[in-house]
Design a protein around this motif. Structure first.
Motif, PDB file in Angstrom:
ATOM      1  N   ASN A   1       0.820  -1.215   0.000  1.00 28.76           N
ATOM      2  CA  ASN A   1       0.000   0.000   0.000  1.00 28.76           C
ATOM      3  C   ASN A   1       0.854   1.265   0.000  1.00 28.76           C
ATOM      4  O   ASN A   1       0.375   2.333   0.394  1.00 28.76           O
ATOM      5  N   ALA A   2       2.083   1.132  -0.429  1.00 31.30           N
ATOM      6  CA  ALA A   2       2.981   2.288  -0.458  1.00 31.30           C
ATOM      7  C   ALA A   2       2.496   3.324  -1.470  1.00 31.30           C
ATOM      8  O   ALA A   2       1.666   3.026  -2.338  1.00 31.30           O
ATOM      9  N   ASP A   3       3.033   4.512  -1.358  1.00 32.43           N
ATOM     10  CA  ASP A   3       2.691   5.583  -2.293  1.00 32.43           C
ATOM     11  C   ASP A   3       2.963   5.155  -3.725  1.00 32.43           C
ATOM     12  O   ASP A   3       3.836   4.314  -3.990  1.00 32.43           O
ATOM     13  N   THR A   4       2.242   5.752  -4.634  1.00 26.69           N
ATOM     14  CA  THR A   4       2.327   5.419  -6.057  1.00 26.69           C
ATOM     15  C   THR A   4       3.761   5.452  -6.573  1.00 26.69           C
ATOM     16  O   THR A   4       4.185   4.555  -7.311  1.00 26.69           O
ATOM     17  N   GLU A   5       4.510   6.455  -6.173  1.00 30.26           N
ATOM     18  CA  GLU A   5       5.880   6.582  -6.691  1.00 30.26           C
ATOM     19  C   GLU A   5       6.813   5.478  -6.189  1.00 30.26           C
ATOM     20  O   GLU A   5       7.905   5.299  -6.729  1.00 30.26           O
ATOM     21  N   LEU A   6       6.384   4.727  -5.184  1.00 32.72           N
ATOM     22  CA  LEU A   6       7.197   3.630  -4.661  1.00 32.72           C
ATOM     23  C   LEU A   6       6.779   2.261  -5.201  1.00 32.72           C
ATOM     24  O   LEU A   6       7.446   1.269  -4.954  1.00 32.72           O
ATOM     25  N   GLN A   7       5.695   2.228  -5.942  1.00 41.98           N
ATOM     26  CA  GLN A   7       5.171   0.956  -6.427  1.00 41.98           C
ATOM     27  C   GLN A   7       6.098   0.259  -7.417  1.00 41.98           C
ATOM     28  O   GLN A   7       6.013  -0.949  -7.593  1.00 41.98           O
ATOM     29  N   GLY A   8       6.997   1.009  -8.051  1.00 42.77           N
ATOM     30  CA  GLY A   8       7.971   0.381  -8.944  1.00 42.77           C
ATOM     31  C   GLY A   8       8.848  -0.622  -8.208  1.00 42.77           C
ATOM     32  O   GLY A   8       9.181  -1.680  -8.751  1.00 42.77           O
ATOM     33  N   GLN A   9       9.217  -0.291  -6.968  1.00 43.75           N
ATOM     34  CA  GLN A   9      10.029  -1.214  -6.180  1.00 43.75           C
ATOM     35  C   GLN A   9       9.217  -2.446  -5.786  1.00 43.75           C
ATOM     36  O   GLN A   9       9.754  -3.555  -5.726  1.00 43.75           O
ATOM     37  N   VAL A  10       7.943  -2.251  -5.520  1.00 38.47           N
ATOM     38  CA  VAL A  10       7.068  -3.388  -5.189  1.00 38.47           C
ATOM     39  C   VAL A  10       6.952  -4.307  -6.404  1.00 38.47           C
ATOM     40  O   VAL A  10       7.071  -5.530  -6.283  1.00 38.47           O
ATOM     41  N   SER A  11       6.756  -3.719  -7.580  1.00 40.06           N
ATOM     42  CA  SER A  11       6.688  -4.512  -8.813  1.00 40.06           C
ATOM     43  C   SER A  11       7.989  -5.257  -9.057  1.00 40.06           C
ATOM     44  O   SER A  11       7.973  -6.434  -9.454  1.00 40.06           O
ATOM     45  N   TYR A  12       9.105  -4.586  -8.821  1.00 33.86           N
ATOM     46  CA  TYR A  12      10.411  -5.228  -8.979  1.00 33.86           C
ATOM     47  C   TYR A  12      10.495  -6.463  -8.083  1.00 33.86           C
ATOM     48  O   TYR A  12      10.894  -7.548  -8.533  1.00 33.86           O
ATOM     49  N   ALA A  13      10.122  -6.319  -6.805  1.00 28.18           N
ATOM     50  CA  ALA A  13      10.201  -7.439  -5.865  1.00 28.18           C
ATOM     51  C   ALA A  13       9.279  -8.579  -6.291  1.00 28.18           C
ATOM     52  O   ALA A  13       9.676  -9.747  -6.258  1.00 28.18           O
ATOM     53  N   ARG A  14       8.073  -8.240  -6.715  1.00 29.65           N
ATOM     54  CA  ARG A  14       7.138  -9.284  -7.160  1.00 29.65           C
ATOM     55  C   ARG A  14       7.654  -9.993  -8.413  1.00 29.65           C
ATOM     56  O   ARG A  14       7.509 -11.219  -8.543  1.00 29.65           O
ATOM     57  N   ASN A  15       8.234  -9.239  -9.328  1.00 32.65           N
ATOM     58  CA  ASN A  15       8.823  -9.846 -10.532  1.00 32.65           C
ATOM     59  C   ASN A  15       9.973 -10.771 -10.174  1.00 32.65           C
ATOM     60  O   ASN A  15      10.122 -11.842 -10.774  1.00 32.65           O
ATOM     61  N   ARG A  16      10.788 -10.368  -9.202  1.00 29.14           N
ATOM     62  CA  ARG A  16      11.896 -11.225  -8.774  1.00 29.14           C
ATOM     63  C   ARG A  16      11.366 -12.520  -8.166  1.00 29.14           C
ATOM     64  O   ARG A  16      11.910 -13.591  -8.414  1.00 29.14           O
ATOM     65  N   VAL A  17      10.288 -12.433  -7.393  1.00 26.27           N
ATOM     66  CA  VAL A  17       9.688 -13.636  -6.819  1.00 26.27           C
ATOM     67  C   VAL A  17       9.225 -14.562  -7.938  1.00 26.27           C
ATOM     68  O   VAL A  17       9.517 -15.762  -7.920  1.00 26.27           O
ATOM     69  N   ASP A  18       8.537 -14.010  -8.925  1.00 22.03           N
ATOM     70  CA  ASP A  18       8.077 -14.820 -10.068  1.00 22.03           C
ATOM     71  C   ASP A  18       9.246 -15.484 -10.778  1.00 22.03           C
ATOM     72  O   ASP A  18       9.204 -16.681 -11.094  1.00 22.03           O
ATOM     73  N   GLN A  19      10.305 -14.719 -11.041  1.00 23.29           N
ATOM     74  CA  GLN A  19      11.482 -15.270 -11.718  1.00 23.29           C
ATOM     75  C   GLN A  19      12.131 -16.375 -10.900  1.00 23.29           C
ATOM     76  O   GLN A  19      12.505 -17.422 -11.441  1.00 23.29           O
ATOM     77  N   LEU A  20      12.249 -16.145  -9.597  1.00 20.92           N
ATOM     78  CA  LEU A  20      12.883 -17.136  -8.731  1.00 20.92           C
ATOM     79  C   LEU A  20      12.037 -18.399  -8.598  1.00 20.92           C
ATOM     80  O   LEU A  20      12.581 -19.504  -8.526  1.00 20.92           O
ATOM     81  N   LEU A  21      10.723 -18.233  -8.564  1.00 25.75           N
ATOM     82  CA  LEU A  21       9.854 -19.422  -8.518  1.00 25.75           C
ATOM     83  C   LEU A  21       9.989 -20.256  -9.780  1.00 25.75           C
ATOM     84  O   LEU A  21      10.051 -21.489  -9.721  1.00 25.75           O
ATOM     85  N   LYS A  22      10.045 -19.586 -10.927  1.00 26.51           N
ATOM     86  CA  LYS A  22      10.249 -20.288 -12.204  1.00 26.51           C
ATOM     87  C   LYS A  22      11.602 -20.998 -12.218  1.00 26.51           C
ATOM     88  O   LYS A  22      11.716 -22.139 -12.658  1.00 26.51           O
ATOM     89  N   GLN A  23      12.612 -20.305 -11.725  1.00 26.78           N
ATOM     90  CA  GLN A  23      13.970 -20.871 -11.671  1.00 26.78           C
ATOM     91  C   GLN A  23      13.981 -22.092 -10.752  1.00 26.78           C
ATOM     92  O   GLN A  23      14.549 -23.125 -11.096  1.00 26.78           O
ATOM     93  N   ALA A  24      13.341 -21.984  -9.597  1.00 23.07           N
ATOM     94  CA  ALA A  24      13.295 -23.089  -8.650  1.00 23.07           C
ATOM     95  C   ALA A  24      12.572 -24.300  -9.238  1.00 23.07           C
ATOM     96  O   ALA A  24      12.954 -25.439  -8.985  1.00 23.07           O
ATOM     97  N   ALA A  25      11.539 -24.051 -10.021  1.00 19.79           N
ATOM     98  CA  ALA A  25      10.782 -25.148 -10.637  1.00 19.79           C
ATOM     99  C   ALA A  25      11.625 -25.913 -11.650  1.00 19.79           C
ATOM    100  O   ALA A  25      11.426 -27.094 -11.866  1.00 19.79           O
ATOM    101  N   ARG A  26      12.592 -25.223 -12.283  1.00 19.68           N
ATOM    102  CA  ARG A  26      13.460 -25.866 -13.289  1.00 19.68           C
ATOM    103  C   ARG A  26      14.630 -26.588 -12.665  1.00 19.68           C
ATOM    104  O   ARG A  26      15.222 -27.455 -13.285  1.00 19.68           O
ATOM    105  N   GLU A  27      14.989 -26.219 -11.431  1.00 19.90           N
ATOM    106  CA  GLU A  27      16.149 -26.820 -10.786  1.00 19.90           C
ATOM    107  C   GLU A  27      15.829 -28.211 -10.261  1.00 19.90           C
ATOM    108  O   GLU A  27      14.744 -28.430  -9.704  1.00 19.90           O
ATOM    109  N   PRO A  28      16.769 -29.133 -10.393  1.00 20.59           N
ATOM    110  CA  PRO A  28      16.545 -30.482  -9.855  1.00 20.59           C
ATOM    111  C   PRO A  28      16.522 -30.428  -8.323  1.00 20.59           C
ATOM    112  O   PRO A  28      17.240 -29.664  -7.712  1.00 20.59           O
ATOM    113  N   GLN A  29      15.676 -31.239  -7.744  1.00 24.90           N
ATOM    114  CA  GLN A  29      15.554 -31.263  -6.281  1.00 24.90           C
ATOM    115  C   GLN A  29      16.580 -32.127  -5.658  1.00 24.90           C
ATOM    116  O   GLN A  29      17.033 -33.046  -5.722  1.00 24.90           O
TER     117      GLN A  29
END
Length: 141
Positions: free
Chosen positions: A113-141
């Motif tokens: 719920n941060a101010d509009t001008e700070l939402q870019g950092q929130v989007s960055y963090a969410r994008n990193r989570v998505d990327q890392l989840l995809k990466q984790a799914a490809r990695e062997p367990q």
């Protein structure tokens, strides 16, 4: 308040002059003298980080990120979320995917719920989570 402390000015001057070790030591002195583990934890972490001492930085970022948000440590409490963001970056760089996901997610939740001008950092963090989840799914367990 810790911002009123002469330690703050001395440490920030040392940092501005590129003396990260001295700045980190000044902040550590304040924490030792007062017994306040949270005081200047984020700023100390940042000094260690900028000096290339990642392990020390991570420990202090973890301290800063564990602070109760209602705590009236004016110099550190607002930086809790930024500690999570930096931890996400460090963990990601080190290949600690699960820890990175947790840290980025905590940041995004705190700033959802941060101010509009700070939402870019929130989007960055969410994008990193998505990327890392995809990466984790490809990695062997």
């Amino acid at each position: 308040r810790s911002l009123d402390s002469p330690y703050f000015g001395e440490a920030e001057l040392a940092a501005a002059e590129g003396r990260m070790d001295e700045a980190a030591n000044i902040y550590a002195g304040y924490r030792a003298e007062t017994g306040c583990i949270y005081c200047f934890a984020f700023r100390s972490a940042n000094m260690h980080d900028r000096a290339g001492r990642t392990e020390e930085a991570v420990a202090l970022y973890q301290t800063a990120s564990s602070m109760y948000l209602g705590t009236d440590y004016i110099s550190s409490a607002p930086l809790k979320s930024l500690a999570f963001l930096r931890l996400g970056e460090i963990y990601s760089e080190r290949g600690e995917t699960n820890d990175a996901i947790e840290a980025y997610s905590a940041f995004a939740e705190l700033w959802e719920n941060a101010d509009t001008e700070l939402q870019g950092q929130v989007s960055y963090a969410r994008n990193r989570v998505d990327q890392l989840l995809k990466q984790a799914a490809r990695e062997p367990q």
